[in-house]
Design a protein around this motif. Structure first.
Motif, PDB file in Angstrom:
ATOM      1  N   SER A 194       0.829  -1.195   0.000  1.00 30.16           N
ATOM      2  CA  SER A 194       0.000   0.000   0.000  1.00 30.16           C
ATOM      3  C   SER A 194       0.873   1.258   0.000  1.00 30.16           C
ATOM      4  CB  SER A 194      -0.913   0.000   1.224  1.00 30.16           C
ATOM      5  OG  SER A 194      -1.728   1.148   1.253  1.00 30.16           O
ATOM      6  N   GLY A 195       0.528   2.206  -0.896  1.00 27.86           N
ATOM      7  CA  GLY A 195       1.282   3.445  -0.994  1.00 27.86           C
ATOM      8  C   GLY A 195       2.320   3.448  -2.098  1.00 27.86           C
ATOM      9  N   ASN A 196       2.650   2.273  -2.618  1.00 29.28           N
ATOM     10  CA  ASN A 196       3.644   2.165  -3.690  1.00 29.28           C
ATOM     11  C   ASN A 196       3.018   2.343  -5.070  1.00 29.28           C
ATOM     12  OD1 ASN A 196       5.553   1.775  -1.751  1.00 29.28           O
ATOM     13  ND2 ASN A 196       5.888  -0.399  -2.188  1.00 29.28           N
ATOM     14  N   SER A 197       3.855   2.272  -6.100  1.00 32.47           N
ATOM     15  CA  SER A 197       3.410   2.493  -7.475  1.00 32.47           C
ATOM     16  C   SER A 197       3.655   1.290  -8.368  1.00 32.47           C
ATOM     17  CB  SER A 197       4.130   3.708  -8.066  1.00 32.47           C
ATOM     18  OG  SER A 197       3.876   4.880  -7.324  1.00 32.47           O
ATOM     19  N   LEU A 198       2.925   1.252  -9.473  1.00 28.27           N
ATOM     20  CA  LEU A 198       3.056   0.180 -10.446  1.00 28.27           C
ATOM     21  C   LEU A 198       2.559   0.680 -11.795  1.00 28.27           C
ATOM     22  CD1 LEU A 198       3.845  -2.899 -10.464  1.00 28.27           C
ATOM     23  CD2 LEU A 198       1.396  -3.373 -10.328  1.00 28.27           C
ATOM     24  N   ARG A 199       3.205   0.264 -12.877  1.00 30.37           N
ATOM     25  CA  ARG A 199       2.744   0.605 -14.214  1.00 30.37           C
ATOM     26  C   ARG A 199       2.442  -0.664 -14.987  1.00 30.37           C
ATOM     27  NH1 ARG A 199       5.541   3.587 -19.457  1.00 30.37           N
ATOM     28  NH2 ARG A 199       6.582   1.538 -19.586  1.00 30.37           N
ATOM     29  N   ILE A 200       1.229  -0.748 -15.500  1.00 27.44           N
ATOM     30  CA  ILE A 200       0.846  -1.897 -16.300  1.00 27.44           C
ATOM     31  C   ILE A 200       0.694  -1.470 -17.757  1.00 27.44           C
ATOM     32  CG2 ILE A 200      -0.226  -3.188 -14.430  1.00 27.44           C
ATOM     33  CD1 ILE A 200      -2.932  -2.137 -15.298  1.00 27.44           C
ATOM     34  N   SER A 201       0.864  -2.426 -18.660  1.00 28.91           N
ATOM     35  CA  SER A 201       0.830  -2.136 -20.089  1.00 28.91           C
ATOM     36  C   SER A 201      -0.154  -3.025 -20.827  1.00 28.91           C
ATOM     37  CB  SER A 201       2.223  -2.335 -20.699  1.00 28.91           C
ATOM     38  OG  SER A 201       3.193  -1.560 -20.036  1.00 28.91           O
ATOM     39  N   CYS A 202      -0.534  -2.589 -22.008  1.00 31.26           N
ATOM     40  CA  CYS A 202      -1.420  -3.354 -22.874  1.00 31.26           C
ATOM     41  C   CYS A 202      -0.924  -3.172 -24.300  1.00 31.26           C
ATOM     42  CB  CYS A 202      -2.859  -2.860 -22.735  1.00 31.26           C
ATOM     43  SG  CYS A 202      -4.021  -3.579 -23.923  1.00 31.26           S
ATOM     44  N   THR A 203      -0.680  -4.274 -24.985  1.00 31.83           N
ATOM     45  CA  THR A 203      -0.182  -4.218 -26.355  1.00 31.83           C
ATOM     46  C   THR A 203      -1.090  -5.005 -27.291  1.00 31.83           C
ATOM     47  OG1 THR A 203       2.103  -4.080 -25.548  1.00 31.83           O
ATOM     48  CG2 THR A 203       1.787  -4.657 -27.853  1.00 31.83           C
ATOM     49  N   ALA A 204      -1.396  -4.426 -28.441  1.00 29.68           N
ATOM     50  CA  ALA A 204      -2.245  -5.077 -29.433  1.00 29.68           C
ATOM     51  C   ALA A 204      -1.412  -5.952 -30.357  1.00 29.68           C
ATOM     52  CB  ALA A 204      -3.009  -4.042 -30.244  1.00 29.68           C
ATOM     53  N   SER A 205      -2.018  -7.049 -30.797  1.00 38.62           N
ATOM     54  CA  SER A 205      -1.320  -7.969 -31.689  1.00 38.62           C
ATOM     55  C   SER A 205      -1.148  -7.392 -33.088  1.00 38.62           C
ATOM     56  CB  SER A 205      -2.077  -9.293 -31.773  1.00 38.62           C
ATOM     57  OG  SER A 205      -3.390  -9.097 -32.267  1.00 38.62           O
ATOM     58  N   GLN A 206      -1.968  -6.417 -33.418  1.00 38.81           N
ATOM     59  CA  GLN A 206      -1.907  -5.749 -34.707  1.00 38.81           C
ATOM     60  C   GLN A 206      -1.989  -4.240 -34.512  1.00 38.81           C
ATOM     61  OE1 GLN A 206      -4.795  -7.256 -37.564  1.00 38.81           O
ATOM     62  NE2 GLN A 206      -4.762  -9.274 -36.610  1.00 38.81           N
ATOM     63  N   HIS A 207      -1.411  -3.498 -35.462  1.00 40.20           N
ATOM     64  CA  HIS A 207      -1.448  -2.045 -35.389  1.00 40.20           C
ATOM     65  C   HIS A 207      -2.786  -1.567 -35.956  1.00 40.20           C
ATOM     66  CE1 HIS A 207       0.699   1.727 -34.735  1.00 40.20           C
ATOM     67  NE2 HIS A 207       0.034   2.197 -35.796  1.00 40.20           N
ATOM     68  N   THR A 208      -3.834  -1.736 -35.161  1.00 38.37           N
ATOM     69  CA  THR A 208      -5.186  -1.411 -35.601  1.00 38.37           C
ATOM     70  C   THR A 208      -5.942  -0.472 -34.670  1.00 38.37           C
ATOM     71  OG1 THR A 208      -6.013  -3.417 -34.515  1.00 38.37           O
ATOM     72  CG2 THR A 208      -5.442  -3.578 -36.855  1.00 38.37           C
ATOM     73  N   PHE A 209      -5.266   0.052 -33.660  1.00 43.66           N
ATOM     74  CA  PHE A 209      -5.938   0.882 -32.674  1.00 43.66           C
ATOM     75  C   PHE A 209      -5.521   2.350 -32.671  1.00 43.66           C
ATOM     76  CE2 PHE A 209      -6.401  -3.423 -31.117  1.00 43.66           C
ATOM     77  CZ  PHE A 209      -7.739  -3.455 -30.752  1.00 43.66           C
ATOM     78  N   SER A 210      -4.834   2.789 -33.697  1.00 43.66           N
ATOM     79  CA  SER A 210      -4.390   4.176 -33.761  1.00 43.66           C
ATOM     80  C   SER A 210      -5.552   5.159 -33.853  1.00 43.66           C
ATOM     81  CB  SER A 210      -3.442   4.380 -34.943  1.00 43.66           C
ATOM     82  OG  SER A 210      -4.086   4.084 -36.172  1.00 43.66           O
ATOM     83  N   SER A 211      -6.710   4.686 -34.285  1.00 42.85           N
ATOM     84  CA  SER A 211      -7.896   5.532 -34.407  1.00 42.85           C
ATOM     85  C   SER A 211      -9.020   5.076 -33.481  1.00 42.85           C
ATOM     86  CB  SER A 211      -8.387   5.545 -35.854  1.00 42.85           C
ATOM     87  OG  SER A 211      -8.747   4.247 -36.287  1.00 42.85           O
ATOM     88  N   THR A 212      -8.660   4.342 -32.438  1.00 39.93           N
ATOM     89  CA  THR A 212      -9.642   3.784 -31.519  1.00 39.93           C
ATOM     90  C   THR A 212      -9.424   4.246 -30.084  1.00 39.93           C
ATOM     91  OG1 THR A 212      -9.798   1.790 -32.888  1.00 39.93           O
ATOM     92  CG2 THR A 212     -10.649   1.646 -30.647  1.00 39.93           C
ATOM     93  N   ALA A 213     -10.488   4.644 -29.426  1.00 40.07           N
ATOM     94  CA  ALA A 213     -10.405   4.998 -28.012  1.00 40.07           C
ATOM     95  C   ALA A 213     -10.193   3.721 -27.205  1.00 40.07           C
ATOM     96  CB  ALA A 213     -11.682   5.695 -27.566  1.00 40.07           C
ATOM     97  N   LEU A 214      -9.422   3.812 -26.145  1.00 33.78           N
ATOM     98  CA  LEU A 214      -9.093   2.646 -25.329  1.00 33.78           C
ATOM     99  C   LEU A 214      -9.407   2.910 -23.860  1.00 33.78           C
ATOM    100  CD1 LEU A 214      -5.584   1.872 -26.865  1.00 33.78           C
ATOM    101  CD2 LEU A 214      -7.725   0.692 -27.394  1.00 33.78           C
ATOM    102  N   GLY A 215      -9.601   1.825 -23.115  1.00 28.74           N
ATOM    103  CA  GLY A 215      -9.909   1.984 -21.708  1.00 28.74           C
ATOM    104  C   GLY A 215      -9.317   0.889 -20.837  1.00 28.74           C
ATOM    105  N   TRP A 216      -9.255   1.179 -19.551  1.00 28.33           N
ATOM    106  CA  TRP A 216      -8.853   0.202 -18.542  1.00 28.33           C
ATOM    107  C   TRP A 216     -10.044  -0.074 -17.639  1.00 28.33           C
ATOM    108  CZ3 TRP A 216      -4.541  -2.652 -18.417  1.00 28.33           C
ATOM    109  CH2 TRP A 216      -3.396  -2.182 -19.059  1.00 28.33           C
ATOM    110  N   PHE A 217     -10.286  -1.345 -17.350  1.00 28.35           N
ATOM    111  CA  PHE A 217     -11.326  -1.771 -16.430  1.00 28.35           C
ATOM    112  C   PHE A 217     -10.691  -2.714 -15.427  1.00 28.35           C
ATOM    113  CE2 PHE A 217     -13.643  -0.292 -20.035  1.00 28.35           C
ATOM    114  CZ  PHE A 217     -14.897   0.106 -19.581  1.00 28.35           C
ATOM    115  N   ARG A 218     -11.363  -2.933 -14.300  1.00 25.68           N
ATOM    116  CA  ARG A 218     -10.844  -3.867 -13.317  1.00 25.68           C
ATOM    117  C   ARG A 218     -11.983  -4.647 -12.687  1.00 25.68           C
ATOM    118  NH1 ARG A 218      -8.772   0.423  -8.636  1.00 25.68           N
ATOM    119  NH2 ARG A 218     -10.851   1.036  -7.853  1.00 25.68           N
ATOM    120  N   GLN A 219     -11.663  -5.839 -12.202  1.00 28.50           N
ATOM    121  CA  GLN A 219     -12.655  -6.684 -11.565  1.00 28.50           C
ATOM    122  C   GLN A 219     -12.060  -7.406 -10.365  1.00 28.50           C
ATOM    123  OE1 GLN A 219     -14.528  -9.546 -14.198  1.00 28.50           O
ATOM    124  NE2 GLN A 219     -16.315  -9.674 -12.868  1.00 28.50           N
TER     125      GLN A 219
END
Length: 131
Positions: free
Chosen positions: A14-39
Motif C-alpha cells: 500500500s502506498g507504492n506504485s506500479l505501471r501496467i501495459s497493454c499491447t495489441a497484436s496488430q497495429h489497428t488501434f491508432s484511431s480507436t479509443a481505449l480503456g482500462w477496467f478492473r474486476q
C-alpha cells in the motif's frame, strides 16, 4: 479478431506504485479509443480510465482520479496505466479494452464509462496491493 495482451501486474505494498501495459497484436488501434477496467472477486467489472485515439482528454473513475494516469503510444500500439499511491481496494484483475463505437458516440453521455460499449478485451493482469 485482434488480441490485446496486458502485462506488468504484481504484488505491491500500500502506498507504492506500479505501471501496467497493454499491447495489441496488430497495429489497428491508432484511431480507436481505449480503456482500462478492473474486476475484484465477487464484484462486477468496473471502469477505471479511458483515453481518446490521439491520447488526449483522459477520463478517470472517481476512485482513482489523482492517483492513476492513462497514456498511449500509437507507434508501439500500446496502452499504459501508471498507478500511484496504491490502496488495498485497488486489488483486482485489470483489463484493457477497445471502444466499439465512433468518436462521436464515445463522447455522448456516459457511453465511454460502460463496459458494454467495449468489444475487444485482453485476458487481464493481476494487481494485488497488500496492507
Amino acid at each position: 479478431q485482434v488480441h490485446l495482451v496486458e502485462s506488468g501486474g504484481g504484488l505491491v505494498q500500500s502506498g507504492n506504485s506500479l505501471r501496467i501495459s497493454c499491447t495489441a497484436s496488430q497495429h489497428t488501434f491508432s484511431s480507436t479509443a481505449l480503456g482500462w477496467f478492473r474486476q475484484a472477486p465477487g464484484k462486477e467489472r468496473e471502469f477505471v480510465a479511458s483515453i481518446t485515439a490521439l491520447g488526449i482528454n483522459p477520463n478517470y473513475a472517481t476512485s482513482v482520479s489523482g492517483r492513476f494516469t492513462i497514456s498511449r503510444d500509437n507507434a508501439k500500439n500500446a496502452l499504459y496505466l501508471q498507478m500511484n499511491s496504491l490502496k488495498p481496494e485497488d486489488t483486482a484483475v485489470y483489463y484493457c479494452a477497445a471502444y466499439a463505437g465512433t468518436y462521436t458516440d464515445y463522447f455522448t453521455g456516459s457511453n465511454r464509462f460502460s463496459k458494454e460499449n467495449y468489444d475487444v478485451w485482453g485476458q487481464g493482469t493481476q494487481v494485488t496491493v497488500s496492507l
